[in-house]
Design an enzyme around this catalytic site. Structure first.
Site, PDB file in Angstrom:
ATOM      1  N   GLU A   1     -16.932  48.199  47.170  1.00  0.00           N
ATOM      2  CA  GLU A   1     -15.671  47.766  46.735  1.00  0.00           C
ATOM      3  C   GLU A   1     -14.616  48.796  47.046  1.00  0.00           C
ATOM      4  O   GLU A   1     -14.878  49.786  46.230  1.00  0.00           O
ATOM      5  CB  GLU A   1     -15.614  46.907  45.633  1.00  0.00           C
ATOM      6  CG  GLU A   1     -16.531  45.626  45.533  1.00  0.00           C
ATOM      7  CD  GLU A   1     -16.276  44.409  46.672  1.00  0.00           C
ATOM      8  OE1 GLU A   1     -15.325  44.562  47.246  1.00  0.00           O
ATOM      9  OE2 GLU A   1     -17.055  43.766  46.978  1.00  0.00           O
TER      10      GLU A   1
ATOM     11  N   CYS B   1     -17.380  40.124  38.199  1.00  0.00           N
ATOM     12  CA  CYS B   1     -17.395  41.511  38.805  1.00  0.00           C
ATOM     13  C   CYS B   1     -16.362  42.129  39.334  1.00  0.00           C
ATOM     14  O   CYS B   1     -15.954  43.275  39.011  1.00  0.00           O
ATOM     15  CB  CYS B   1     -18.212  41.041  40.520  1.00  0.00           C
ATOM     16  SG  CYS B   1     -19.752  40.924  40.259  1.00  0.00           S
TER      17      CYS B   1
ATOM     18  N   HIS C   1     -21.398  45.590  45.543  1.00  0.00           N
ATOM     19  CA  HIS C   1     -22.137  44.162  45.619  1.00  0.00           C
ATOM     20  C   HIS C   1     -23.434  44.015  46.285  1.00  0.00           C
ATOM     21  O   HIS C   1     -23.552  44.745  47.261  1.00  0.00           O
ATOM     22  CB  HIS C   1     -21.176  43.223  46.281  1.00  0.00           C
ATOM     23  CG  HIS C   1     -20.178  42.353  45.053  1.00  0.00           C
ATOM     24  ND1 HIS C   1     -18.859  42.376  45.354  1.00  0.00           N
ATOM     25  CD2 HIS C   1     -20.468  41.667  43.989  1.00  0.00           C
ATOM     26  CE1 HIS C   1     -18.257  41.653  44.225  1.00  0.00           C
ATOM     27  NE2 HIS C   1     -19.462  41.258  43.690  1.00  0.00           N
TER      28      HIS C   1
END
Length: 211
Positions: free
Chosen positions: A80, A143, A166
């Site tokens: 991310e 998350c 992820h």
């Protein structure tokens, strides 16, 4: 000695397991680098995950934190790049809390860019045999909340690095979901951790999405 904190999440939404925690355990079992690797499993609950992270960091004083979570609709690992100051839950968390557009930190910035060698890390995971890429959204569930707290922590002192990754379902995921063998995910995750330890500067590659 450099300390690395690597976290996964507990199962949630009725699932019996969470491949993020399982992949973290595999990485830890095979860890043979000089850095000290500390692992933890976070609760899938906005407040508890925040508090657990806040306890773990002073306890272990890591130079690098890599947090992982499940993105069941994705076919590979994604590193991310952005965490937003937003909690907007399609399903309740494990404490029954279902925020609808609340800020994670009312006094914090709208978003954090998660700095570091994100593209190099994704390339390293691909070289290790795992499908991997980068992502511009960590969602708006727990998350993303942990990724946002990571962004704040990494900027609070020099020399800190942080990443949120992820992972897909493993071979025991729901029928019809994209699945990756757990050993493959663990190999990719280790490569990502190593990239954040070893690579000083990210790849200069223009590959951002157009939509």
């Amino acid at each position: 000695m450099t300390t690395v904190l690597l976290t996964g999440f507990n199962p949630f939404d009725g699932a019996r397991c969470n491949p993020s925690a399982k992949a973290v355990a595999l990485v830890a079992a095979a860890w043979d680098r000089p850095e000290r690797l500390v692992t933890a499993t976070l609760s899938v609950a906005f407040a508890r995950a925040r508090d657990e992270f806040a306890r773990l960091v002073p306890e272990h004083a890591p130079a690098l934190v890599v947090a992982t979570g499940l993105a069941g609709g994705r076919a590979g690992l994604t590193v991310e790049r952005v965490a937003v100051n937003l909690a907007d839950a399609r399903i309740p968390d494990d404490d029954g809390h279902r925020p609808a557009g609340e800020p994670l930190d009312p006094t914090g910035p709208d978003a954090y860019l998660l700095r570091g060698p994100v593209k190099a890390a994704a390339a390293a995971a691909t070289a290790a045999g795992a499908s991997a890429g980068t992502s511009l959204t960590a969602g708006a569930y727990v998350c993303n909340a942990v990724a946002y707290h990571l962004g704040a922590w990494s900027r609070a002192a020099a020399g800190r690095r942080a990443a949120f990754v992820h992972v897909p379902w493993d071979e025991h995921g729901p029928v019809g979901s994209p699945q990756t063998p757990l050993v493959t995910t663990a190999a990719g995750l280790r490569a990502i951790v190593e990239a954040f330890l070893d690579v000083p500067d990210d790849l200069v590659v223009a590959d951002g999405p157009t939509h």
